[in-house]
Design an enzyme around this catalytic site. Structure first.
Site, mmCIF file in Angstrom:
data_model
loop_
_atom_site.group_PDB
_atom_site.id
_atom_site.type_symbol
_atom_site.label_atom_id
_atom_site.label_comp_id
_atom_site.label_asym_id
_atom_site.label_seq_id
_atom_site.Cartn_x
_atom_site.Cartn_y
_atom_site.Cartn_z
ATOM 1 N N HIS A 1 2.558 20.274 38.089
ATOM 2 C CA HIS A 1 2.448 19.927 39.504
ATOM 3 C C HIS A 1 2.382 18.414 39.638
ATOM 4 O O HIS A 1 1.677 17.749 38.887
ATOM 5 C CB HIS A 1 1.173 20.533 40.107
ATOM 6 C CG HIS A 1 0.986 20.168 41.544
ATOM 7 N ND1 HIS A 1 1.599 20.844 42.565
ATOM 8 C CD2 HIS A 1 0.284 19.163 42.125
ATOM 9 C CE1 HIS A 1 1.276 20.280 43.714
ATOM 10 N NE2 HIS A 1 0.485 19.254 43.472
ATOM 11 N N LYS B 1 -3.706 26.464 44.919
ATOM 12 C CA LYS B 1 -2.325 26.974 44.840
ATOM 13 C C LYS B 1 -1.910 27.148 43.388
ATOM 14 O O LYS B 1 -1.225 28.099 43.034
ATOM 15 C CB LYS B 1 -1.379 26.022 45.584
ATOM 16 C CG LYS B 1 -1.624 26.070 47.100
ATOM 17 C CD LYS B 1 -0.890 24.997 47.866
ATOM 18 C CE LYS B 1 -1.543 23.659 47.743
ATOM 19 N NZ LYS B 1 -1.279 22.683 48.755
ATOM 20 N N ASP C 1 -5.900 27.555 52.215
ATOM 21 C CA ASP C 1 -5.534 26.140 52.081
ATOM 22 C C ASP C 1 -4.659 25.703 53.252
ATOM 23 O O ASP C 1 -4.828 24.609 53.785
ATOM 24 C CB ASP C 1 -4.822 25.891 50.745
ATOM 25 C CG ASP C 1 -4.300 24.459 50.697
ATOM 26 O OD1 ASP C 1 -5.108 23.542 50.826
ATOM 27 O OD2 ASP C 1 -3.074 24.272 50.574
ATOM 28 N N SER D 1 -7.443 21.802 47.279
ATOM 29 C CA SER D 1 -6.214 22.238 47.933
ATOM 30 C C SER D 1 -5.108 22.447 46.889
ATOM 31 O O SER D 1 -4.464 23.498 46.837
ATOM 32 C CB SER D 1 -5.821 21.160 48.958
ATOM 33 O OG SER D 1 -4.500 21.306 49.369
ATOM 34 N N ARG E 1 -7.537 19.623 58.488
ATOM 35 C CA ARG E 1 -7.805 18.290 57.897
ATOM 36 C C ARG E 1 -6.860 17.252 58.484
ATOM 37 O O ARG E 1 -7.234 16.109 58.730
ATOM 38 C CB ARG E 1 -7.627 18.348 56.370
ATOM 39 C CG ARG E 1 -8.770 19.049 55.662
ATOM 40 C CD ARG E 1 -8.402 19.372 54.231
ATOM 41 N NE ARG E 1 -8.025 18.189 53.474
ATOM 42 C CZ ARG E 1 -7.242 18.218 52.393
ATOM 43 N NH1 ARG E 1 -6.767 19.356 51.937
ATOM 44 N NH2 ARG E 1 -6.954 17.108 51.758
#
Ligand code: URA
Length: 439
Positions: free
Chosen positions: A82, A187, A161, A183, A168
């Protein structure tokens, strides 16, 4: 227990229990707790932070807020990757086929770009016919057959999320390290891989503008991953300068293909070879050094390039674009930016480079915007490069002449020439593991 008590406790800086965190998150997802109370709680977290155990409880609760992908139908150790995002970040397009060509398994869920950063799904969709909206069964079938597949992230992954992120976004609580860490990791945990490599980008084109903030975020995400039983390693990479030379969808895919052919930009390859060898070593395929050799071998023997062709075919795309990248449609309009004097390129604000690409049509300002796949910027000179008056610095592309004019105006504002040489930019800054920071 009431939401008000939990907000008050966090406001006073006291540690919340797992049950209290679950009460808040589940109550919000089930619409029993209103936005205004969650907003107050988010602001309390923003100022008070979270302990590692609070963070793990929050992330687990968010990741379990709906579907969790069960990758057990895919044999072997699955390693996910990621990136916290950046400008010119086409790393997944290179790393995923490299890892698969070396015997790793990559079952990757990716997102779209928003704002000044690009997204892998948009880039893949630049390849005619390629489908990223595939069923989970098809996804598993492809990974089992060829070792990799990339699909768009399903809306059912960590819906908590999505709800919290939307809130947010309008309550000035996006830039909170615990909230960003939970967050992202919610995922990643829901996506089911056994091991996780995090590319935490640092600099003017990243969420984290400096190294100490980025280390802090990386440490939090590593602690969450390890706490959830997934070996997690973060690599901090330089996003104070656009990665590679191409920014824009078609041209980034072409640059990724060039990297797989062994002729990509040096900084891009340095990031890719490090991430790919890290993923392979986490998958137990060899030591980091052995994996690094395998990664470079997969470029020399063209197996990684062939792997991308296989993936494109399996996902319904036209693989002739991977063998003949000149087939990608060129932009209708283009304009060159040239050096106005001799000297060195001064620090380029990378977020502004991304914004210039968005103005040209390469990205979205809001979710609903269409993308111009031909739009983008080719950087011939970047921060620190020596230039002569009249030399080509960058070429801007767009299918709209109006967008070209505004994009080029911005791009000209980004370039400044100084008479002083600058220190060389490093591509990799450091690694963060559960043992600490390694340089
Ligand atoms: N990316 C995410 O997925 N979440 C954040 O909060 C920030 C970046």
């Amino acid at each position: 227990m009431t939401a008000n008590d939990i907000i008050d406790k966090k406001k006073k800086g006291q540690e919340l229990t797992k049950e209290e965190i679950e009460y808040i998150i589940n109550g919000y997802v089930q619409k029993k707790i209103p936005d205004y109370q969650i907003s107050a709680w988010l602001m309390a977290v923003y100022f008070r932070g979270m302990t590692d155990s609070e963070l793990l409880a929050l992330t687990n609760c968010m990741s379990q807020s709906r579907d969790q992908v069960d990758l057990s139908k895919i044999s072997g150790i699955k390693v996910d990757k990621h990136s916290t995002g950046g400008v010119g970040d086409k790393v997944t397009l290179v790393v995923a086929p490299v890892v698969a060509a070396c015997g790793g398994k990559v079952a990757k869920m990716s997102g779209r770009g928003l704002g000044f950063t690009g997204g892998t799904v948009d880039k893949l969709e630049a390849i005619p016919g390629l489908q990223t909206e595939i069923t989970e069964d098809k996804f598993f079938e492809i990974v089992n057959k060829i070792g990799l597949a990339v699909m768009g992230q399903s809306a059912n992954i960590a819906p908590a999320d999505k709800m919290l992120y939307a809130l947010r976004d309008v309550t000035a609580t996006v830039d909170s390290i615990p909230l960003i860490a939970s967050s992202i990791m919610s995922k990643k945990l829901a996506a089911g891989s056994d091991k996780i490599v995090l590319d935490v980008t640092v600099g003017s084109g990243a969420f984290m503008k400096n190294e100490s903030e980025a280390i802090n975020l990386a440490e939090k995400m590593v602690a969450i991953g390890e706490g959830a039983g997934r070996e997690t390693v973060a690599i901090l990479t330089n996003m104070d300068i656009p990665l590679g030379c191409a920014v824009g969808n078609n041209i980034e895919v072409v640059e990724a293909i060039e990297a797989l052919q062994g002729k990509g930009p040096k900084d891009l390859w340095e990031v890719c070879e490090n991430i790919a060898s890290l993923m392979l070593s986490l998958a137990g395929i060899g030591t980091k050094e052995e994996c690094l050799k395998m990664v470079n071998q997969s470029i020399q023997d063209k197996s990684a390039w062939k792997k991308l062709q296989e993936m494109v075919e399996e996902q319904g795309g036209d693989a002739s674009y991977i063998t003949s990248p000149e087939k990608f449609t060129a932009a209708t309009y283009q304009e060159d930016i040239v050096a106005q004097e001799d000297g060195y390129i001064d620090h380029m604000n990378t977020e502004e480079c991304g914004k210039a690409a968005v103005l040209l049509g390469a990205g979205r300002e809001v979710k609903e915007d269409d993308i111009d796949m031909t739009a983008g910027i080719h950087f011939f000179k970047k921060t620190g490069d020596k230039v002569k008056k009249g030399e080509l610095l960058a070429r801007a592309y767009s299918s709209s002449n109006e967008k070209l004019t505004v994009g080029v105006k911005k791009l000209r504002e980004i370039y400044h020439i100084t008479s002083n040489p600058l220190p060389e930019e490093k591509a990799i800054l450091c690694y963060v593991t559960k043992e600490g920071v390694k340089r």
